[in-house]
Design a protein around this motif. Sequence first.
Motif, PDB file in Angstrom:
ATOM      1  N   PRO A  14     -12.811   5.679  -6.198  1.00  0.00           N
ATOM      2  CA  PRO A  14     -13.801   4.705  -6.820  1.00  0.00           C
ATOM      3  C   PRO A  14     -13.668   4.658  -8.532  1.00  0.00           C
ATOM      4  O   PRO A  14     -14.158   5.688  -8.635  1.00  0.00           O
ATOM      5  N   GLY A  15     -14.264   4.030  -8.916  1.00  0.00           N
ATOM      6  CA  GLY A  15     -14.342   3.526 -10.773  1.00  0.00           C
ATOM      7  C   GLY A  15     -13.093   4.419 -11.369  1.00  0.00           C
ATOM      8  O   GLY A  15     -13.314   4.472 -12.695  1.00  0.00           O
ATOM      9  N   ALA A  16     -11.698   4.225 -10.353  1.00  0.00           N
ATOM     10  CA  ALA A  16     -10.863   5.864 -11.055  1.00  0.00           C
ATOM     11  C   ALA A  16      -9.952   4.654 -12.094  1.00  0.00           C
ATOM     12  O   ALA A  16      -9.721   2.918 -10.815  1.00  0.00           O
ATOM     13  N   ASP A  17      -9.334   4.423 -13.166  1.00  0.00           N
ATOM     14  CA  ASP A  17      -8.231   3.385 -13.241  1.00  0.00           C
ATOM     15  C   ASP A  17      -7.197   3.412 -12.889  1.00  0.00           C
ATOM     16  O   ASP A  17      -6.216   2.047 -12.683  1.00  0.00           O
ATOM     17  N   VAL A  18      -6.374   4.110 -12.289  1.00  0.00           N
ATOM     18  CA  VAL A  18      -5.319   4.427 -11.149  1.00  0.00           C
ATOM     19  C   VAL A  18      -5.545   5.580 -10.031  1.00  0.00           C
ATOM     20  O   VAL A  18      -6.070   5.806  -9.969  1.00  0.00           O
ATOM     21  N   PRO A  19      -4.549   4.943  -8.990  1.00  0.00           N
ATOM     22  CA  PRO A  19      -4.948   5.170  -7.406  1.00  0.00           C
ATOM     23  C   PRO A  19      -4.344   6.755  -8.194  1.00  0.00           C
ATOM     24  O   PRO A  19      -3.537   7.196  -8.223  1.00  0.00           O
ATOM     25  N   ALA A  20      -4.571   7.972  -7.428  1.00  0.00           N
ATOM     26  CA  ALA A  20      -4.820   9.366  -7.311  1.00  0.00           C
ATOM     27  C   ALA A  20      -3.251   9.635  -6.337  1.00  0.00           C
ATOM     28  O   ALA A  20      -2.222  10.087  -6.578  1.00  0.00           O
ATOM     29  N   VAL A  21      -2.680   8.250  -5.236  1.00  0.00           N
ATOM     30  CA  VAL A  21      -2.510   8.545  -5.097  1.00  0.00           C
ATOM     31  C   VAL A  21      -1.848   6.734  -4.607  1.00  0.00           C
ATOM     32  O   VAL A  21      -2.483   6.180  -3.585  1.00  0.00           O
ATOM     33  N   PRO A  22      -0.762   6.560  -5.172  1.00  0.00           N
ATOM     34  CA  PRO A  22      -0.703   5.089  -4.871  1.00  0.00           C
ATOM     35  C   PRO A  22       0.907   4.741  -3.261  1.00  0.00           C
ATOM     36  O   PRO A  22       0.090   3.263  -3.009  1.00  0.00           O
ATOM     37  N   GLY A  23       0.729   5.172  -3.195  1.00  0.00           N
ATOM     38  CA  GLY A  23       1.370   5.310  -1.713  1.00  0.00           C
ATOM     39  C   GLY A  23       2.192   6.065  -0.897  1.00  0.00           C
ATOM     40  O   GLY A  23       3.474   5.888  -1.760  1.00  0.00           O
ATOM     41  N   ILE A  24       1.966   7.259  -0.126  1.00  0.00           N
ATOM     42  CA  ILE A  24       3.436   7.879  -0.107  1.00  0.00           C
ATOM     43  C   ILE A  24       3.639   7.682   1.352  1.00  0.00           C
ATOM     44  O   ILE A  24       3.275   7.048   2.084  1.00  0.00           O
ATOM     45  N   ASP A  25       4.999   7.354   1.228  1.00  0.00           N
ATOM     46  CA  ASP A  25       6.311   7.898   2.524  1.00  0.00           C
ATOM     47  C   ASP A  25       6.469   8.850   2.509  1.00  0.00           C
ATOM     48  O   ASP A  25       6.979   9.405   1.502  1.00  0.00           O
ATOM     49  N   LEU A  26       5.940   9.179   4.091  1.00  0.00           N
ATOM     50  CA  LEU A  26       6.650  10.867   3.846  1.00  0.00           C
ATOM     51  C   LEU A  26       6.342  11.707   5.992  1.00  0.00           C
ATOM     52  O   LEU A  26       5.724  10.843   6.718  1.00  0.00           O
ATOM     53  N   GLU A  27       8.287  11.420   5.856  1.00  0.00           N
ATOM     54  CA  GLU A  27       7.774  12.075   7.726  1.00  0.00           C
ATOM     55  C   GLU A  27       8.067  12.949   8.116  1.00  0.00           C
ATOM     56  O   GLU A  27       8.678  14.240   7.048  1.00  0.00           O
ATOM     57  N   ILE A  28       6.777  14.065   8.653  1.00  0.00           N
ATOM     58  CA  ILE A  28       7.283  15.047   8.366  1.00  0.00           C
ATOM     59  C   ILE A  28       7.911  15.684  10.441  1.00  0.00           C
ATOM     60  O   ILE A  28       6.740  14.811  11.390  1.00  0.00           O
ATOM     61  N   ALA A  29       9.063  16.481  10.359  1.00  0.00           N
ATOM     62  CA  ALA A  29       9.742  16.066  12.065  1.00  0.00           C
ATOM     63  C   ALA A  29       8.175  17.564  12.491  1.00  0.00           C
ATOM     64  O   ALA A  29       7.301  18.574  11.507  1.00  0.00           O
ATOM     65  N   ASP A  30       8.191  17.240  13.858  1.00  0.00           N
ATOM     66  CA  ASP A  30       7.832  17.855  15.483  1.00  0.00           C
ATOM     67  C   ASP A  30       7.652  19.558  14.813  1.00  0.00           C
ATOM     68  O   ASP A  30       9.150  19.971  14.759  1.00  0.00           O
ATOM     69  N   GLY A  31       7.106  19.996  14.496  1.00  0.00           N
ATOM     70  CA  GLY A  31       7.255  21.643  14.246  1.00  0.00           C
ATOM     71  C   GLY A  31       8.183  22.080  13.009  1.00  0.00           C
ATOM     72  O   GLY A  31       7.499  23.465  12.592  1.00  0.00           O
ATOM     73  N   GLU A  32       7.680  21.272  12.046  1.00  0.00           N
ATOM     74  CA  GLU A  32       8.418  21.367  10.435  1.00  0.00           C
ATOM     75  C   GLU A  32       6.800  22.017   9.350  1.00  0.00           C
ATOM     76  O   GLU A  32       5.791  21.868   9.960  1.00  0.00           O
ATOM     77  N   PHE A  33       7.801  22.776   8.964  1.00  0.00           N
ATOM     78  CA  PHE A  33       6.605  23.539   7.529  1.00  0.00           C
ATOM     79  C   PHE A  33       6.905  22.786   6.589  1.00  0.00           C
ATOM     80  O   PHE A  33       8.031  23.007   6.022  1.00  0.00           O
ATOM     81  N   MET A  34       6.215  22.429   6.371  1.00  0.00           N
ATOM     82  CA  MET A  34       6.084  20.877   5.464  1.00  0.00           C
ATOM     83  C   MET A  34       5.204  21.156   3.869  1.00  0.00           C
ATOM     84  O   MET A  34       4.430  21.714   4.522  1.00  0.00           O
ATOM     85  N   VAL A  35       6.011  21.857   2.872  1.00  0.00           N
ATOM     86  CA  VAL A  35       4.937  21.983   1.876  1.00  0.00           C
ATOM     87  C   VAL A  35       4.598  20.671   0.228  1.00  0.00           C
ATOM     88  O   VAL A  35       6.022  20.142   0.281  1.00  0.00           O
ATOM     89  N   LEU A  36       4.079  20.681   0.351  1.00  0.00           N
ATOM     90  CA  LEU A  36       3.541  19.981  -1.145  1.00  0.00           C
ATOM     91  C   LEU A  36       3.343  20.597  -2.151  1.00  0.00           C
ATOM     92  O   LEU A  36       1.891  21.921  -2.156  1.00  0.00           O
ATOM     93  N   VAL A  37       4.214  20.496  -2.798  1.00  0.00           N
ATOM     94  CA  VAL A  37       3.950  21.732  -4.291  1.00  0.00           C
ATOM     95  C   VAL A  37       3.709  20.224  -5.238  1.00  0.00           C
ATOM     96  O   VAL A  37       4.662  18.979  -5.584  1.00  0.00           O
TER      97      VAL A  37
END
Length: 360
Positions: A14-37
């Motif tokens: 609320p109040g921010a000029d732009v979205p912090a995350v505009p629209g993320i598409d991400l698929e993480i497989a069952d059992g996968e170790f996914m790092v966001l960096v």
Amino acid sequence: MASVTFEKAQRWFPGADVPAVPGIDLEIADGEFMVLVGPSGCGKSTTLRMLAGLEEVNSGKIFIGDREVTNIPPKDRDIAMVFQNYALYPHMSVAENMAFSLKMAKVPEEERRRRVEDAAKILGLTEFLDRKPKALSGGQRQRVAMGRAIVRSPQVFCMDEPLSNLDAKMRVHTRTDIAKLQADLGVTTVYVTHDQVEAMTMGDRVAVMKLGELQQVDTPLRLYDKPANLFVAGFIGSPQMNLMEATAVDGQAKVGEYLVPVDPTASKKMQGKITVGVRPENWRLVSANEGGLPVKVTVVEELGADSYVYGTSDVAGVPSTVIVRVSGRDTVHKGETVYVTTDPEHVHVFDTETGERLSD
Ligand code: ATP
């Protein structure tokens, strides 16, 4: 266990000029170790917190397995969080800390004890179960925080910079422990860090973010070998990839007088201002008459097996820094000028304006 899917998930504070995350598409497989960096403020924690239900999703959807969880309260999502600030209850023993969420969930005492003992065994905490947190080292406390997550046997682990309170040595140790533990348990894990080395050493795949947008989602080796754009090229790898402004003329790339060898794909696509990238280990020393890039050496860092040579090269009158990895047995001295070149398969070519990768 389950897969995790983000479908155009957006967070606009609320109040921010732009979205912090505009629209993320991400698929993480069952059992996968996914790092966001990514660098500070790129939206990685917000993304993780949307998955955990700690942050509202303004549009889009999130699924755990086939179940949409977008509007489901955190406690009903079947996830366990491990934070940077693991805040153990100081008045409770290790066993009580680990059992606390199970107690809240009204799991019978016998079952609680069994799950805590199993987790303690996995984490090497059995002998500490009766201790209070203040009598533990930072690394042991971190393992208790992991224990709290493990006892719940969740479908997904969400970890937000869980190692940043540990000293450098303990961090290296604990990151191996967590990666091994995750592989043994096979629980789908989303792990946030700003540290690219941590990301590369722990993740099955790594999602690189900038300004709320995914830049590339790939295995650590693919990120290193084929960075999709200039940002990823500069972010992944230490020391950094050498990135030099070049001019494309008739399918050839020139950095000052140096003709950079580029692959045929890049050669066809490149035009005008381009940026060429070469990793420090991909340079090779050549003699002065072989047409290499001249580098005036300013510092030689001798590490034993290898040395890093730091120097400057004048590109169209502007000195730019060049880093070259040489064998520890090569003799290179501060003050001298060395000449380096490389091969087309080691040259990454990018469009300077769009940042897009042009080479294979
Ligand atoms: P860091 O590594 O510094 O934690 P990050 O990549 O995890 O960074 P986020 O914490 O997800 O980044 O923040 C993304 C953006 O959203 C930043 O610009 C931040 O200032 C903004 N932001 C985060 N939380 C809030 C909030 N509660 N209210 C308003 N803006 C926020």
